[in-house]
Design a protein around this motif. Structure first.
Motif, PDB file in Angstrom:
ATOM      1  N   ALA A 216      34.514  29.919  46.868  1.00 42.99           N
ATOM      2  CA  ALA A 216      34.672  30.556  45.566  1.00 42.99           C
ATOM      3  C   ALA A 216      35.062  32.024  45.739  1.00 42.99           C
ATOM      4  CB  ALA A 216      33.369  30.447  44.768  1.00 42.99           C
ATOM      5  N   VAL A 217      35.745  32.545  44.711  1.00 42.42           N
ATOM      6  CA  VAL A 217      36.094  33.970  44.683  1.00 42.42           C
ATOM      7  C   VAL A 217      34.798  34.759  44.528  1.00 42.42           C
ATOM      8  CG1 VAL A 217      37.376  35.763  43.460  1.00 42.42           C
ATOM      9  CG2 VAL A 217      38.343  33.470  43.702  1.00 42.42           C
ATOM     10  N   PRO A 218      34.595  35.892  45.240  1.00 38.19           N
ATOM     11  CA  PRO A 218      33.304  36.585  45.244  1.00 38.19           C
ATOM     12  C   PRO A 218      32.929  37.265  43.944  1.00 38.19           C
ATOM     13  CG  PRO A 218      34.928  37.836  46.483  1.00 38.19           C
ATOM     14  CD  PRO A 218      35.550  36.518  46.186  1.00 38.19           C
ATOM     15  N   THR A 219      33.851  37.547  43.031  1.00 37.15           N
ATOM     16  CA  THR A 219      33.506  38.189  41.772  1.00 37.15           C
ATOM     17  C   THR A 219      34.564  37.874  40.739  1.00 37.15           C
ATOM     18  OG1 THR A 219      32.818  40.266  40.723  1.00 37.15           O
ATOM     19  CG2 THR A 219      34.680  40.370  42.264  1.00 37.15           C
ATOM     20  N   SER A 220      34.396  38.422  39.522  1.00 38.62           N
ATOM     21  CA  SER A 220      35.341  38.158  38.434  1.00 38.62           C
ATOM     22  C   SER A 220      35.688  39.470  37.738  1.00 38.62           C
ATOM     23  CB  SER A 220      34.717  37.167  37.444  1.00 38.62           C
ATOM     24  OG  SER A 220      33.529  37.688  36.877  1.00 38.62           O
ATOM     25  N   SER A 221      36.697  39.379  36.865  1.00 42.38           N
ATOM     26  CA  SER A 221      37.152  40.580  36.108  1.00 42.38           C
ATOM     27  C   SER A 221      37.487  41.748  37.061  1.00 42.38           C
ATOM     28  CB  SER A 221      36.071  41.011  35.100  1.00 42.38           C
ATOM     29  OG  SER A 221      35.749  39.955  34.211  1.00 42.38           O
ATOM     30  N   TYR A 222      38.239  41.456  38.046  1.00 40.83           N
ATOM     31  CA  TYR A 222      38.505  42.422  39.113  1.00 40.83           C
ATOM     32  C   TYR A 222      40.019  42.671  39.252  1.00 40.83           C
ATOM     33  CZ  TYR A 222      40.116  38.428  41.829  1.00 40.83           C
ATOM     34  OH  TYR A 222      40.829  37.339  42.263  1.00 40.83           O
ATOM     35  N   TYR A 223      40.333  43.643  40.104  1.00 44.83           N
ATOM     36  CA  TYR A 223      41.669  43.829  40.640  1.00 44.83           C
ATOM     37  C   TYR A 223      41.502  44.405  42.044  1.00 44.83           C
ATOM     38  CZ  TYR A 223      41.230  48.847  39.572  1.00 44.83           C
ATOM     39  OH  TYR A 223      40.811  50.167  39.531  1.00 44.83           O
ATOM     40  N   ILE A 224      42.479  44.181  42.885  1.00 44.30           N
ATOM     41  CA  ILE A 224      42.387  44.632  44.272  1.00 44.30           C
ATOM     42  C   ILE A 224      42.811  46.119  44.314  1.00 44.30           C
ATOM     43  CG2 ILE A 224      43.224  44.323  46.629  1.00 44.30           C
ATOM     44  CD1 ILE A 224      41.548  42.004  45.554  1.00 44.30           C
ATOM     45  N   SER A 225      41.840  46.940  44.698  1.00 42.08           N
ATOM     46  CA  SER A 225      42.102  48.388  44.741  1.00 42.08           C
ATOM     47  C   SER A 225      42.478  48.867  46.157  1.00 42.08           C
ATOM     48  CB  SER A 225      40.899  49.190  44.245  1.00 42.08           C
ATOM     49  OG  SER A 225      39.757  48.895  45.030  1.00 42.08           O
ATOM     50  N   SER A 226      42.016  48.186  47.186  1.00 42.53           N
ATOM     51  CA  SER A 226      42.360  48.532  48.570  1.00 42.53           C
ATOM     52  C   SER A 226      42.365  47.271  49.410  1.00 42.53           C
ATOM     53  CB  SER A 226      41.363  49.531  49.193  1.00 42.53           C
ATOM     54  OG  SER A 226      41.398  50.762  48.483  1.00 42.53           O
ATOM     55  N   SER A 227      43.322  47.171  50.350  1.00 42.51           N
ATOM     56  CA  SER A 227      43.441  45.972  51.173  1.00 42.51           C
ATOM     57  C   SER A 227      43.003  46.269  52.603  1.00 42.51           C
ATOM     58  CB  SER A 227      44.891  45.488  51.167  1.00 42.51           C
ATOM     59  OG  SER A 227      45.768  46.507  51.655  1.00 42.51           O
ATOM     60  N   PHE A 228      42.930  45.198  53.392  1.00 43.47           N
ATOM     61  CA  PHE A 228      42.469  45.315  54.778  1.00 43.47           C
ATOM     62  C   PHE A 228      43.561  46.031  55.630  1.00 43.47           C
ATOM     63  CE2 PHE A 228      42.301  43.593  59.120  1.00 43.47           C
ATOM     64  CZ  PHE A 228      41.007  43.938  59.466  1.00 43.47           C
ATOM     65  N   GLY A 229      43.100  47.038  56.497  1.00 47.16           N
ATOM     66  CA  GLY A 229      43.999  47.733  57.424  1.00 47.16           C
ATOM     67  C   GLY A 229      44.743  48.899  56.782  1.00 47.16           C
ATOM     68  N   GLN A 230      44.502  49.157  55.511  1.00 47.68           N
ATOM     69  CA  GLN A 230      45.172  50.261  54.846  1.00 47.68           C
ATOM     70  C   GLN A 230      44.692  51.575  55.472  1.00 47.68           C
ATOM     71  OE1 GLN A 230      44.718  50.174  50.602  1.00 47.68           O
ATOM     72  NE2 GLN A 230      45.635  52.217  50.310  1.00 47.68           N
ATOM     73  N   ALA A 231      45.673  52.479  55.813  1.00 49.05           N
ATOM     74  CA  ALA A 231      45.344  53.743  56.472  1.00 49.05           C
ATOM     75  C   ALA A 231      44.927  54.776  55.440  1.00 49.05           C
ATOM     76  CB  ALA A 231      46.539  54.248  57.259  1.00 49.05           C
ATOM     77  N   GLY A 232      44.025  55.682  55.879  1.00 45.66           N
ATOM     78  CA  GLY A 232      43.578  56.742  54.994  1.00 45.66           C
ATOM     79  C   GLY A 232      42.484  57.559  55.627  1.00 45.66           C
ATOM     80  N   SER A 233      42.412  58.820  55.200  1.00 49.12           N
ATOM     81  CA  SER A 233      41.436  59.746  55.793  1.00 49.12           C
ATOM     82  C   SER A 233      40.026  59.540  55.255  1.00 49.12           C
ATOM     83  CB  SER A 233      41.873  61.205  55.510  1.00 49.12           C
ATOM     84  OG  SER A 233      41.985  61.401  54.090  1.00 49.12           O
ATOM     85  N   MET A 234      39.933  58.773  54.181  1.00 48.35           N
ATOM     86  CA  MET A 234      38.605  58.562  53.565  1.00 48.35           C
ATOM     87  C   MET A 234      37.752  57.582  54.376  1.00 48.35           C
ATOM     88  SD  MET A 234      39.641  56.176  50.296  1.00 48.35           S
ATOM     89  CE  MET A 234      40.782  57.404  49.697  1.00 48.35           C
TER      90      MET A 234
END
Length: 345
Positions: A216-234
């Motif tokens: 099952a999908v882990p949650t509902s009413s969502y959108y993908i804000s960040s994906s796996f391997g995305q680079a960033g200083s945070m």
């Protein structure tokens, strides 16, 4: 030695007029002891014979008058001698000339007497059918009819008793059949209910088994804000190690598959984190939750709520940070893993 004197003549029963002419009109004459003297000798014997015959004739007339029943009674008693004057006795008809009387005279043959005695006194009460069968005795016919009626009544009573027994037996059989039918119906209802319960349990087991084998999908009413391997200083590692599902705080977080909760608690920059271990050793991390609904060691099934979306730890907003680690601890792309399980993300 007494002399044989002639017996005095009895007075004439007829009236005599003044000229001496007898009036032949019958007048009752009642002889008395004073009017008739006893007679002795041979002359007396001759008179007695005549009177005996006369008395027999009169007795026969009386018997003929009273009928067959009176005849039987009269035959059982000794004859009564009646003395009549010779003038009357001479005028009486001969007893043998009377129909049916001659057989009673002493001079008749024994065969005739037996014939008369063997004949039935009366045939009253004998039906035509009984007469055809040769029945001549009214008493025997009545007795036979009484016995026949008694037999018919007994047969009727026996038939009624048998009918009552058959009715009672039929009612008992019907009651037994109804009881057996009721028991059979109750057993059928119980079996049907048991079968329904068994089918329900089986369906639930199948549903749980299917659910456990599904994802099952882990949650509902969502959108993908960040994906796996995305680079960033945070991110301290210089890239994103999971998949972020941005959703309102409090949105239910669900188990993607059946497994056992390995740990549940606060974990630094991950905030409130729940680690779910699957049967193949794969670990699913649920991070930044606002609250957790499970504890370590608890078993969960696919789609079961295990926490709520939040913003705890190192975050910029409310979201679910999901990481997938293989059995050897290597982190992999959650998007590819979920899609590989047939889910649309």
């Amino acid at each position: 030695m007494a002399s044989n004197q002639p017996a005095p003549e009895a007075p004439s029963p007829f009236r005599t007029d003044s000229l001496g002419t007898e009036d032949r009109t019958w007048e009752e004459w009642n002889p008395t002891e004073e009017s008739i003297r006893p007679v002795r000798g041979r002359h007396r014997v001759a008179k007695q014979r005549g009177l005996a015959r006369s008395s027999t004739v009169l007795g026969v007339g009386v018997i003929a008058a009273v009928g067959a029943g009176g005849m039987a009674t009269a035959q059982s008693k000794p004859p009564v001698s009646i003395s009549l004057p010779d003038s009357i006795a001479d005028n009486l008809p001969d007893a043998k000339s009377l129909p049916g009387v001659g057989a009673f005279m002493s001079g008749d043959s024994d065969a005739d007497q037996q014939t008369v005695a063997s004949s039935p006194l009366t045939s009253a009460g004998i039906t035509a059918a009984e007469a055809e069968q040769g029945t001549t005795d009214a008493g025997e016919a009545l007795r036979a009819r009484i016995l026949q009626q008694a037999e018919q009544q007994q047969a009727g009573a026996d038939a009624e008793a048998r009918a009552a027994e058959e009715t009672a037996a039929a009612e008992a059989a019907a009651a037994q059949a109804a009881k057996q039918q009721t028991v059979a119906e109750a057993e059928a209802v119980a079996k049907k209910k048991a079968a329904e319960e068994a089918a329900k349990k089986k369906a639930e087991a199948e549903r749980l088994a299917k659910l456990a084998a599904s994802y099952a999908v882990p949650t509902s009413s969502y959108y993908i804000s960040s994906s796996f391997g995305q680079a960033g200083s945070m991110w301290s590692s210089g890239y994103h190690t999971g998949l972020d599902f941005a959703a309102p705080t409090g949105t239910p977080v669900k188990a993607v598959h059946s497994g056992t909760v390995k740990s549940a608690g606060y974990s630094g920059s991950y905030g409130y984190r729940t680690v779910l271990e699957l049967e193949d050793g794969t670990e699913v991390w649920y991070c930044h939750q606002s609250s957790m609904d499970v504890t370590a060691g608890q078993k969960v099934t696919t789609g079961q709520t295990i926490g709520r979306v939040g913003a705890t730890g190192n975050v910029t907003g409310a979201h679910l940070h999901l990481e997938i680690h293989t059995a050897d601890g290597t982190g992999i792309d959650p998007m590819a893993w979920l899609r590989g399980k047939g889910l649309t993300i």
